[in-house]
Design a protein around this motif. Sequence first.
Motif, PDB file in Angstrom:
ATOM      1  N   ASP A  28       3.594  31.377   3.396  1.00  0.00           N
ATOM      2  CA  ASP A  28       3.124  31.844   2.087  1.00  0.00           C
ATOM      3  C   ASP A  28       3.409  30.810   1.006  1.00  0.00           C
ATOM      4  N   ASP A  29       4.591  30.224   1.049  1.00  0.00           N
ATOM      5  CA  ASP A  29       4.953  29.219   0.047  1.00  0.00           C
ATOM      6  C   ASP A  29       4.059  27.985   0.171  1.00  0.00           C
ATOM      7  N   ASP A  62       0.604  28.740  -1.300  1.00  0.00           N
ATOM      8  CA  ASP A  62       0.673  28.705  -2.767  1.00  0.00           C
ATOM      9  C   ASP A  62       0.731  27.264  -3.271  1.00  0.00           C
ATOM     10  N   LEU A  96      -2.699  25.538  -3.010  1.00  0.00           N
ATOM     11  CA  LEU A  96      -3.622  25.970  -4.050  1.00  0.00           C
ATOM     12  C   LEU A  96      -3.248  25.365  -5.402  1.00  0.00           C
ATOM     13  N   THR A  97      -1.961  25.286  -5.673  1.00  0.00           N
ATOM     14  CA  THR A  97      -1.507  24.664  -6.911  1.00  0.00           C
ATOM     15  C   THR A  97      -1.857  23.179  -6.939  1.00  0.00           C
ATOM     16  N   THR A 130      -7.957  35.961  -5.507  1.00  0.00           N
ATOM     17  CA  THR A 130      -6.853  36.755  -4.963  1.00  0.00           C
ATOM     18  C   THR A 130      -7.079  37.079  -3.494  1.00  0.00           C
ATOM     19  N   THR A 173      -6.746  33.938  -1.305  1.00  0.00           N
ATOM     20  CA  THR A 173      -5.347  33.596  -1.046  1.00  0.00           C
ATOM     21  C   THR A 173      -4.751  34.504   0.018  1.00  0.00           C
ATOM     22  N   ARG A 174      -5.034  35.794  -0.085  1.00  0.00           N
ATOM     23  CA  ARG A 174      -4.523  36.741   0.911  1.00  0.00           C
ATOM     24  C   ARG A 174      -5.026  36.399   2.312  1.00  0.00           C
ATOM     25  N   LYS A 202      -3.318  33.255   3.817  1.00  0.00           N
ATOM     26  CA  LYS A 202      -1.952  33.551   4.283  1.00  0.00           C
ATOM     27  C   LYS A 202      -1.982  34.381   5.563  1.00  0.00           C
TER      28      LYS A 202
END
Length: 305
Positions: A208-209, A212, A215-216, A257, A260-261, A264
């Motif tokens: 998950d990290d 994230d 994407l950042t 959203t 992203t889900r 993951k």
Amino acid sequence: MKPRLLVIAGPTASGKSALALDLAETLNGEIICVDSLTVYRGFEIGSAKPTPEQRQRVPHHLLDICEPTDPFTASDFRGAAASAIQEITGRGKRPILAGGTGLYLRSLLRGLNKAPGEDPVLRELLQTRMEREGGEALLAELATVDPDTAQRLHPNNRNRIIRALEVFQTTGITLSQFQAEHGFSDSPYNSLQFCLDLPRPELYQRIDDRVDAMLTAGLVAEVQGLLQSGVPSDCKPLQAIGYKEVVAHLQGEHDQTEMTRLIKRNTRHFAKRQLTWFRAEPEMQWVAYPENSATIHSAAATFFA
């Protein structure tokens, strides 16, 4: 004497690359990336490709060696890796293979089964059916003729479903039978193999990290740039987890959203399949990581001594 190879395997986001980098610096080694995505040019963020700074610290091999539309198979990897090993050992360095593509690793260390090559006409027909009927339907069909292979596959693993059906329809022999009857030749290498074993909650948090962070770092912009440069959305690397969900988002199928889900979730599922694969490798040693990383360092130093 057979060349000595150190193998650092494990699921995505488990820490393979960082550990391999530390080992290479300690052991006078160079890294061969065992990854089906980092071979492609332009796929940086979503593939977690080693950074320029990391490549400056330690030479990395088999990165950026083909275009997104170029075919690249396990057999291609085997040949390219063998050349890299010869080059590395010829300079008195130590080859360290790091990555999570189990088929590539197996092809190098144990060979490939002798199933027939692709039938272009049949493959096109199966791909058309896959698009029309979906992975679950073709996987159910595969289960009626080759249940052993079918039970190892997920409906999203479309390429392998198609391949298994292709082999059976071409020969009347199942892919699992080809694999069972293929006697792997003696490996041309002396290898020490480790798989990093993390508690499942910790692994999932790392996944998950990482998503994230990708994407950042601009994963969506990376995919936009690839598409704008003419890379087709259905090419193999853009069907990889992380990329296909972004493509679907850009095509209006998901908001950010949901994208992203899905990345993951699909990455967690992929990690589970990687673990299943590596458990089937007979010489793989499982090491709790990171708490027992010193065990790997010690064993590797002794192995290369």
